[in-house]
Design a protein around this motif. Sequence first.
Motif, short mmCIF file in Angstrom:
data_model
loop_
_atom_site.label_atom_id
_atom_site.label_comp_id
_atom_site.label_asym_id
_atom_site.label_seq_id
_atom_site.Cartn_x
_atom_site.Cartn_y
_atom_site.Cartn_z
N LYS A 1 -0.10 5.45 -3.64
CA LYS A 1 -1.52 5.81 -3.68
C LYS A 1 -1.78 6.79 -4.82
O LYS A 1 -0.97 7.67 -5.10
N ARG A 2 -2.92 6.61 -5.47
CA ARG A 2 -3.40 7.57 -6.46
C ARG A 2 -4.89 7.81 -6.22
O ARG A 2 -5.58 6.94 -5.64
N TYR B 1 -4.64 2.01 -4.63
CA TYR B 1 -3.28 1.68 -4.20
C TYR B 1 -2.67 0.67 -5.15
O TYR B 1 -3.35 -0.24 -5.64
N GLU C 1 -10.69 3.93 3.84
CA GLU C 1 -9.86 4.08 5.04
C GLU C 1 -10.24 3.09 6.13
O GLU C 1 -9.40 2.61 6.87
N THR D 1 -8.90 -0.03 -5.39
CA THR D 1 -9.42 0.95 -4.42
C THR D 1 -9.66 0.30 -3.07
O THR D 1 -10.08 -0.86 -2.98
N MET E 1 0.81 -1.22 0.00
CA MET E 1 0.00 0.00 0.00
C MET E 1 0.85 1.28 0.00
O MET E 1 0.39 2.34 0.41
N ASP F 1 -9.77 6.63 -3.69
CA ASP F 1 -8.36 6.33 -3.43
C ASP F 1 -8.05 4.93 -3.92
O ASP F 1 -8.80 3.98 -3.65
N VAL G 1 3.09 7.67 0.27
CA VAL G 1 1.78 7.87 -0.03
C VAL G 1 0.81 8.08 1.06
O VAL G 1 0.08 8.96 0.98
N ARG G 2 0.73 7.18 2.00
CA ARG G 2 -0.34 7.34 2.98
C ARG G 2 0.18 8.05 4.19
O ARG G 2 1.29 7.88 4.60
N PHE H 1 -3.81 -1.15 -9.93
CA PHE H 1 -4.30 -0.38 -8.79
C PHE H 1 -5.66 -0.91 -8.34
O PHE H 1 -6.50 -1.27 -9.17
#
Length: 410
Positions: A212-213, A226, A254, A251, A209, A224, A409-410, A249
């Motif tokens: 991220k995009r 990953y 959270e 999704t 992970m 989001d 990223v995160r 990728f």
Amino acid sequence: MGKALIIGCGGVASVAIHKCVQNYEVFEEICIASRTKSKCDDLKAKLDGGKTKITTAQVDANNVDELIALIEEVKPDIVMNLALPYQDLTIMDACLATKTHYMDTANYEPEDTAKFEYKWQWDYRERFEKAGITALLGSGFDPGVTGVFSAHALKHHFDEIEYIDILDCNAGDHGYPFATNFNPEINIREVSANGRYWEKGEWIETDPMEIKRVYNFPEIGEKDMYLLYHEELESLAVNIPGIKRIRFFMTFGESYLTHLKCLENVGLTSIEPIEYEGKEIIPLQFLKALLPDPASLGPRTVGKTNIGCIFKGKKDGKEKTYYVYNVCDHQECYKEVGSQAVSYTTGVPAMIGAMMVMTGKWNKPGVYNIEEFDPDPFMEALNKWGLPWQESFNPELVDNEPIKEQETVR
């Protein structure tokens, strides 16, 4: 036209079986086999009465001798492996012994090692060729339809494809704090592994992970996503000539990521055996038993999935970008076959892949990934059997620049 032996009776298998029964002109007979025969019998009871003859059987897919005996008894035209990826090789061995066509939706991975790759199955190429039978690998959606999309793009839209981004978005909401949309053991092993992507002839590895995009998915909106490693990257890197970079990728919300991190931190995603009250257990398998069965999510899941590929390359000397994708509605799937869209998007292509082999449209001895066949009849079947595809030109790109290793990223 023929008979299929379907091994497995989970969420994906249930969808594939529903679609086989709908496609009765090709699937005149099916035999549903699983370790738990009662599940097969329950599904048969729901679907009996149509034009497809349905039988059931009990089989341990880890036992080659049992598989051989069942195949010899049923005498199918093809074995549809919708069991666990751990069982791919035993089922392939049984198909070789009986000279029966083979199909699966996911590549082999050893049960005791969180690693999946095609080398084990590719090693069967010469044996299947000599036996005069076809093994079709990865006839789900990803892998599966994403490979067909790639072959379609190369055949109809590009002279050379340089970049592929595969985007898998599930915007469904099942209402649980934490659940997986397919087999929890396979899902968690997949998303907790290191990421990898192919660029300039080599594999680049990332932390789980790490990359991220945010992408604006048609009919869904911004989500989001990953970077993960996914098995079709391996075969497409070989089978799409001139490819410079290919990535995958998926999704995640959270809430899912927070729960997953907590479970990792306390060791519940481990596949290393531990002692508990005098017994040896594998934490991830124990966690699987605690989580909701993905097959039970259908009635409570709302929203849509969007899975597709963005291609960039050249046509007639000019740069071109092309996006082909499918949008699937969870509730519409449930109304049709009693399943949520994640199982539906895998089960429908499983039926189509088996149909391609049984009808002779995709029938040549050896072991093949799905993108190695003519995509046109499969693309046509997607529109007919419930997964219509859409396309756009000059789409929004994920990004144009190579990912920097230090990028977080995160």
